[in-house]
Design an enzyme around this catalytic site. Structure first.
Site, short mmCIF file in Angstrom:
data_model
loop_
_atom_site.label_atom_id
_atom_site.label_comp_id
_atom_site.label_asym_id
_atom_site.label_seq_id
_atom_site.Cartn_x
_atom_site.Cartn_y
_atom_site.Cartn_z
N ALA A 439 -42.87 21.49 -14.45
CA ALA A 439 -42.96 22.91 -14.80
C ALA A 439 -44.30 23.25 -15.44
CB ALA A 439 -41.81 23.28 -15.74
N ASP A 464 -48.21 12.37 -10.06
CA ASP A 464 -46.78 12.48 -10.40
C ASP A 464 -46.02 11.63 -9.40
OD1 ASP A 464 -44.03 13.37 -10.76
OD2 ASP A 464 -44.88 15.06 -11.87
N ASN A 537 -42.06 12.46 -21.43
CA ASN A 537 -41.63 11.35 -22.29
C ASN A 537 -42.73 10.97 -23.25
OD1 ASN A 537 -42.97 8.58 -21.26
ND2 ASN A 537 -42.59 9.92 -19.51
N CYS A 592 -19.51 1.50 -38.15
CA CYS A 592 -18.13 1.69 -38.59
C CYS A 592 -17.71 3.15 -38.51
CB CYS A 592 -17.95 1.17 -40.02
SG CYS A 592 -18.08 -0.62 -40.11
#
Length: 818
Positions: A439, A464, A537, A592
């Site tokens: 985008a 890309d 990322n 837990c």
């Protein structure tokens, strides 16, 4: 052609990312909105592109003018062969390709009042002040939402009028907050204190409801109550003095309440403007820019042209016009001291038409259209001004000349008017590396093409490794449905070539990282003038940041998250690098808490994620490695602590004890797993810690963040129970290459024959209350693990003998044993 409307289903494959932000209800409201966008120069086409991608019911693009050379600086759907043609008619077919669900029509007539009544939202760009006032007042009287957007070179203006009673259903789009309660006082304004595990995050004016309150039960299920924040852990509510005494527990949850917002008409707001204060503009001078835009309108009306770029005489005249306007103002619209230097710069660049400024103001305007249609997110109230004067030379006295900035019948005339020919020539020689063609990458490439980057001797390299998917089409506007499965980089490069045939661009399909340093080596980076990141990322961002710092190359870093976005310009050894600061690590959830005492939605989400990976990902992977990798056992035995026993036990269960032979076996496994997780484990937990259990200090065990659970009883008439078993059985079957099924009637029949062992809680089972308790327990279990590991190895020895016999050939039918 597909159509939007009340009766239309939302194409979740196309709008998936947008639905995460807007939600289905807001999306449906948008799909019944007809939008008119007037003015198809660079700003208008930006708004139209974004609105069409968003998915309104219809868009009409309007323009009575014809394409000129200066339009090519930012109007990416006009080409040189379109010069002299109507801008709306030329743009319409290219805009229509963006979204098959949104009909796009062109209109070239006058904006009469009868015509305007067809629309729910009207956007004006490239319009006169007289037209803005007339259309604005008419739209306000008829309840039509109005947005006025303008750019003048490095300056931008945005105005919104959404009527007398605009209903905003959700002011910020964030998920409703919730917190656990530790105390509620009885008072004329009861004070609620939340557990100090985390700040409650509420704001004064928020509305909340209560559940699970013990004692002061009048609050449970009450109507939403307005709060006043007293501190990070406390807030006050209604009069609680007549309520019963608070005992313990309770959860407070935020409720999104509709809010009415009132807007002034265009004319009223001109006289008494209300400005938006933001960090990205110099808002010690909003009134200066408000008057400056009016003065440009007055200049254009007087001379039938905009001020000549960098003309001293026109600059002086614009200042004089602004003084006249200011003298006629009263109240908030008047400015005490005009900034003449600012106004002269506005005159110098007003004739400019810059793609990046149009993209920015166009993006904001399109967001306001979406707010007007959906009632989601707080609109701009009412005037917003922006300038990017830092783009000009910072040295005092540096002035461009009229000759340097005069039009040349070039596609870059709108940009030359602001920066001159020298910068334009320099842009054409730039060699830039763009990482990512999603985008943000598509938007950057469009802007690169419009500004003439690498249009002569330079080059843009875009890489890309991804292919185009349907969901990309909603945001990545360079792609079309016919491009699905094609490489993003090559397709994007070809698309911007149509926008500006002069751009020199090359597409790569490489991931950036150590494994591609033979491609993007020293010579490659040394040849670059700069790098732009359009990544999704953090690891890749940090890698590119390190490379740019090492080679001393400027880096343009950006990212988005829903309606949020960030931009960072990294100049090595001058500004902070991307890696210099990092977000604080996310707070980990105690094991837990996840396993036995979840109390928040994020706990259940993380538990479900761990559950899925522990059932359907890790065991098959380990089993496949065991069957195919000769060194698997050697590697596993070197793992620390109890991990060897855990891994081998999981492999043994996958290949022997839990191995299904049929679909019925898969259903039985899923049914028993449901019983274990949602009934047996909870019953064991309540056996160890009954609902009335007290701690050593005499306080209730089930209090604070510990919420007492209740075991479930399985029922084939419960849709949720059946959905769980059906999904789990199909996943389990797929793991072993067994044919699954979605036949619910057949599933019920199989479940009737499944034998579910009767569960009896056992005494002596240790359930850890805290992670420290778990850690202490693990350190004392070394001998037990040695014994269990020895037994497991014996079982594996038997299993290995079995696997070497001819009867073991049935394992070849498993997909992960091929």
């Amino acid at each position: 052609m597909a159509k939007n409307g009340n009766d239309a289903e939302i194409d979740e494959g196309l709008y998936s990312r947008q639905l995460y932000v807007l939600g289905h209800e807001a999306m449906k409201r948008m799909q019944i909105s007809n939008v008119l966008i007037s003015g198809m120069r660079g700003l208008g086409v930006e708004i139209a592109k974004n609105v069409i991608l968003g998915g309104v019911r219809s868009v009409t693009v309007h323009d009575q003018g014809v394409a000129e050379w200066r339009d090519l600086s930012s109007q990416f759907y006009i080409r040189e062969e379109d010069l002299g043609k109507n801008r709306a008619e030329v743009s319409q077919p290219r805009l229509a390709e963006l979204n098959n669900y949104v009909p796009v029509t062109a209109y070239t007539g006058a904006l009469t009042e009868d015509y305007l009544t067809k629309f729910q939202v009207v956007v004006l760009t490239n319009s006169t002040l007289d037209e803005q006032q007339h259309v604005g007042d008419f739209c306000h009287s008829k309840g039509i939402k109005l947005i006025v957007a303008d750019t003048r070179g490095l300056f931008g203006q945005l105005f919104c009028d959404f009527g007398d009673e605009m209903v905003v259903y959700d002011t910020n789009g964030e998920q409703p907050l919730s917190a656990m309660i530790s105390m509620i006082t009885k008072d004329s304004a009861g004070v609620v204190t939340c557990l100090d595990e985390a700040r409650h995050g509420f704001e004064s004016g928020d509305y909340v409801t209560f559940t699970e309150v013990q004692g002061m039960t009048e609050l449970n299920g009450c109507q939403p109550v307005e709060i006043k924040v007293l501190g990070p852990y406390t807030f006050s509510i209604c009069d609680t003095s007549g309520f019963t005494d608070y005992v313990r527990g309770g959860i407070v949850s935020q409720v999104k309440m509709p809010k009415k917002v009132s807007f002034k008409s265009f004319s009223s707001s001109m006289a008494e403007p209300e400005f938006v204060m933001t960090d990205f503009a110099k808002f010690e001078r909003p009134g200066q820019l408000h008057l400056g835009f009016q003065a440009v309108h007055a200049f254009q009306k007087k001379h039938s042209r905009l001020p000549t770029p960098w003309s001293q005489a026109d600059g002086e005249e614009l200042v004089a016009l602004t003084k006249e306007l200011n003298a006629a103002q009263a109240g908030a619209a008047a400015v005490e001291q005009l900034d003449e230097a600012l106004l002269k710069k506005m005159s110098y660049v007003a004739a400019g038409d810059l793609a990046p400024v149009n993209a920015f103001i166009g993006g904001l305007a399109a967001q306001e259209v979406m707010k007007a249609c959906t009632g989601k997110f707080m609109p701009i109230i009412q005037w917003l001004y922006f300038d990017a004067l830092e783009c000009l030379a910072e040295e005092e006295g540096v002035m461009l000349t009229e000759e340097e900035c005069a039009p040349r019948n070039s596609r870059y005339d709108g940009q030359i008017a602001v920066f001159g020919t020298k910068l334009q020539d320099l842009l054409g020689k730039q060699r830039y590396f763009l990482v990512g063609a999603g985008a943000i990458g598509c938007e950057l490439l469009k802007n690169f093409a419009m500004i003439g980057l690498a249009s002569s001797e330079g080059e843009v390299i875009v890489t890309d490794m991804d292919t185009i998917e349907k969901s990309n089409l909603n945001r990545q506007f360079l792609f079309r449905p016919s491009d699905v499965t094609k490489m993003k980089s090559d397709t994007a490069a070809a698309a911007v070539k149509l926008m500006n045939p002069s751009i020199r661009i090359t597409g790569h399909q490489n991931r950036v990282g150590p494994d591609t340093e033979r491609i993007y080596d020293d010579d490659f980076f040394e040849s670059l003038d700069g790098v732009a990141n359009a990544l999704d990322n953090v690891d890749a961002r940090m890698y590119m940041d390190r490379r740019c710092v090492y080679y001393r190359k400027p880096l343009l870093e950006s990212g988005t998250l829903g309606t949020k976005g960030n931009v960072q310009v990294v100049i090595p050894f001058l500004t902070e690098s991307y890696s210099s600061s990092q977000d604080p690590p996310e707070k980990s959830i105690p094991i837990c808490t996840l396993k036995n005492f979840p109390n928040a939605i994020e706990h259940t989400l993380q538990w479900a994620r761990d559950e899925f990976e522990g059932l359907f990902k890790q065991p098959p992977e380990n089993a496949m490695q065991y069957l195919t990798d000769p060194k698997f056992m050697e590697r596993t035995l070197k793992l620390p602590g109890a991990q060897p026993a855990e891994v081998l036990e999981a492999v043994y269960k996958s290949l022997v004890t839990d191995c299904p032979r049929s679909w019925a076996d898969c259903v039985a496994w899923a049914r028993n797993h449901w019983q274990c997780q949602y009934s047996n484990n909870i019953r064991q937990l309540l056996h160890n810690f009954p609902p009335d259990q007290l701690t050593s200090s005499g306080a209730p065990f089930w209090s604070g963040p510990k919420r007492c659970p209740h075991p479930l009883e399985f029922s084939t008439s419960n849709e949720l129970h059946m959905d769980y078993v059906l999904a789990a059985a199909n996943l389990f079957a797929q793991t072993y290459g067994i044919q699954g099924s979605t036949d619910r009637a057949a599933l019920v029949k199989i479940l009737q024959d499944v034998k579910v062992p009767v569960f009896t809680p056992r005494s002596g089972v240790k359930i850890h209350v805290s992670d420290q308790d778990l850690q202490n327990s693990n350190s004392s279990l070394g001998k037990m693990f040695e014994i269990s590991f020895h037994c497991l190895c014996v079982n594996f020895g038997i299993f290995l003998n079995r696997m070497t016999t001819p009867t073991s050939t049935w394992t070849s039918s498993w997909p992960w044993a091929a």
